[in-house]
Design a protein around this motif. Sequence first.
Motif, PDB file in Angstrom:
ATOM      1  N   UNK A  53       0.819  -1.209   0.000  1.00 21.61           N
ATOM      2  CA  UNK A  53       0.000   0.000   0.000  1.00 21.61           C
ATOM      3  C   UNK A  53       0.853   1.261   0.000  1.00 21.61           C
ATOM      4  N   UNK A  54       1.952   1.252   0.717  1.00 18.71           N
ATOM      5  CA  UNK A  54       2.846   2.407   0.726  1.00 18.71           C
ATOM      6  C   UNK A  54       3.473   2.618  -0.637  1.00 18.71           C
ATOM      7  N   UNK A  55       3.849   1.555  -1.295  1.00 19.21           N
ATOM      8  CA  UNK A  55       4.426   1.667  -2.635  1.00 19.21           C
ATOM      9  C   UNK A  55       3.393   2.207  -3.614  1.00 19.21           C
ATOM     10  N   UNK A  56       2.160   1.730  -3.531  1.00 25.32           N
ATOM     11  CA  UNK A  56       1.114   2.208  -4.439  1.00 25.32           C
ATOM     12  C   UNK A  56       0.741   3.657  -4.162  1.00 25.32           C
ATOM     13  N   UNK A  57       0.801   4.070  -2.897  1.00 24.20           N
ATOM     14  CA  UNK A  57       0.425   5.440  -2.542  1.00 24.20           C
ATOM     15  C   UNK A  57       1.473   6.447  -2.987  1.00 24.20           C
ATOM     16  N   UNK A  58       2.737   6.070  -3.025  1.00 19.51           N
ATOM     17  CA  UNK A  58       3.790   7.023  -3.358  1.00 19.51           C
ATOM     18  C   UNK A  58       4.265   6.909  -4.795  1.00 19.51           C
TER      19      UNK A  58
END
Length: 92
Positions: A53-58
């Motif tokens: 999720x962090x990778x997709x958000x940034x």
Amino acid sequence: MELEAAFGDAAKKLGRPLTVQTVKPLPKYDRLGGVSGLLLIPLLIGGYLASVLLLKATETAAAPWHVALLVGYSAVGALRTDLIAGPGIGAY
């Protein structure tokens, strides 16, 4: 048990004495230590989901604060899991 046998074999091969002392025995209701192993599953799944999720958000994997966020998330997740499993439900 398995470690004791492995170290016993190694001590025999080297010709050295081996002394095994149980420092803190597992409780009778969890003789194999299954609770500790089972607690690892939600932490691994939660960590994987957080990183995805962090990778997709940034949209970039090279953000300098990625590691700090993931370390913080894992520390908070581990602490919460230990508090719930330990004092919360008395699993260990």
